[in-house]
Design a protein around this motif. Structure first.
Motif, short mmCIF file in Angstrom:
data_model
loop_
_atom_site.label_atom_id
_atom_site.label_comp_id
_atom_site.label_asym_id
_atom_site.label_seq_id
_atom_site.Cartn_x
_atom_site.Cartn_y
_atom_site.Cartn_z
N ASN A 141 -3.27 -8.12 -2.51
CA ASN A 141 -3.09 -6.73 -2.09
C ASN A 141 -4.20 -6.34 -1.11
O ASN A 141 -5.17 -7.07 -0.91
N TRP A 142 -4.02 -5.19 -0.49
CA TRP A 142 -4.94 -4.70 0.54
C TRP A 142 -6.35 -4.51 0.00
O TRP A 142 -7.32 -4.98 0.57
N ARG A 143 -6.47 -3.82 -1.11
CA ARG A 143 -7.79 -3.43 -1.61
C ARG A 143 -8.62 -4.63 -2.05
O ARG A 143 -9.81 -4.72 -1.73
N GLU A 183 6.25 -6.79 -6.04
CA GLU A 183 4.93 -7.21 -5.56
C GLU A 183 4.97 -7.59 -4.08
O GLU A 183 5.92 -8.21 -3.60
N TRP A 184 3.89 -7.22 -3.40
CA TRP A 184 3.74 -7.52 -1.97
C TRP A 184 2.39 -8.18 -1.74
O TRP A 184 1.38 -7.74 -2.28
N THR A 214 -0.66 -9.04 0.99
CA THR A 214 -1.23 -8.54 2.25
C THR A 214 -1.74 -9.73 3.05
O THR A 214 -2.44 -10.59 2.51
N ILE A 239 0.52 1.53 2.79
CA ILE A 239 -0.36 1.18 1.67
C ILE A 239 -0.11 2.08 0.47
O ILE A 239 -0.06 1.62 -0.68
N TYR A 296 1.28 0.00 -2.59
CA TYR A 296 0.25 -0.15 -3.62
C TYR A 296 -0.15 1.22 -4.18
O TYR A 296 -1.30 1.64 -4.02
N ASP A 305 -3.34 1.44 -6.34
CA ASP A 305 -4.62 1.33 -5.64
C ASP A 305 -5.15 2.70 -5.28
O ASP A 305 -6.36 2.96 -5.35
#
Length: 263
Positions: A57-59, A104-105, A107, A209, A213, A216
């Motif tokens: 994920n991004w975070r 789910e993705w 990043t 985002i 997410y 997040d």
């Protein structure tokens, strides 16, 4: 990467992570990273494609990058020798669904060197005006990664080309991973709060985002509330902390981990 610093990276941040050139493996698996973290990532103008870093994920990906103080991204020696001006970095942020039925993705960050758009290029202005739905012009010189070919808002994948904005210009190479993490955190802040006139799709990053997410954002809000409470306890209940947005972004994204020089 020096062993002492690698030990400082929490193992959970290395799960589901891969780096390299070529097609990243998209998966819900959180297996530990299979290769060593490089200390130098060299970018070239050849046709191998952009360098990528994939995470769950991004975070978590930005947190990992913020702890990679001994890793830097730089042009190849040949590129530096032939350069007549600063070489700048371009970043494309990609979100890829791990399966058509999964929520789910992954990043994926794609990194390449900026190349001037030729004047006779069709739709040249779209490459110059910061359109976040357009891949950098250099991606037209070779086949782009498969997950980017379906467009910026496909069902299974989305991408956002980070634009050149006042206060968050394309980074000059070389750049350290923590500085790149800060650049991307600022890009998200600009997307969410910046002036949006003249840059097509600037808000898309924050919207993507927040939708992909959502947990997040809840975690980030909780962290901000916790930070505010600590500041109130330090300066006295009811007083307002006078901190800039950059300071808050730094605290939330960049861990206080010394680099190999002890800084």
């Amino acid at each position: 990467m020096p062993v002492c610093q690698q030990r400082l990276i929490p193992q959970q941040l290395l799960r589901g992570v891969s780096m390299g050139v070529g097609v990243p493996s998209i998966s819900a698996s959180l297996r530990p990273m299979q290769t060593e973290i490089p200390t130098v990532i060299q970018l070239t103008y050849d046709k191998k494609g952009p360098f990528h870093i994939r995470g769950p994920n991004w975070r978590s990906l930005l947190k990992l990058m913020a702890m990679m103080g001994s890793t830097r991204i730089e042009p190849s020696t040949e590129t530096i020798a032939n350069a007549t001006k600063d070489i700048r970095l371009r970043v494309v942020v990609s979100f890829v669904k791990v399966h058509s039925t999964s929520p789910e993705w992954n990043t994926v960050l794609y990194m390449s060197m900026d190349r001037p758009v030729k004047s006779d290029t069709p739709n040249a202005q779209r490459y110059r005006n910061g359109d976040t739905t357009m891949l950098p012009w250099s991606y037209t010189l070779t086949a782009p990664p498969a997950v980017l070919r379906d467009g910026a808002d496909a069902a299974m994948s989305k991408f956002y080309t980070v634009p050149n904005t006042p206060g968050n210009l394309y980074p000059t190479l070389p750049i350290s991973m923590p500085d790149l993490a800060t650049y991307l955190a600022t890009a998200l802040d600009v997307s969410r709060n910046g002036a949006h006139e003249g840059i097509p799709g600037l808000r898309r990053l924050s919207k993507l985002i927040d939708s992909i997410y959502p947990l997040d954002q809840i975690e980030l809000d909780d962290e901000k509330r916790g930070m505010r409470q600590k500041l109130k306890s330090f300066v006295g209940l009811g007083s307002k902390p006078s901190r800039s947005r950059n300071d808050q972004t730094y605290d939330l994204v960049t861990p206080f981990v010394p680099d190999e020089f002890g800084r």
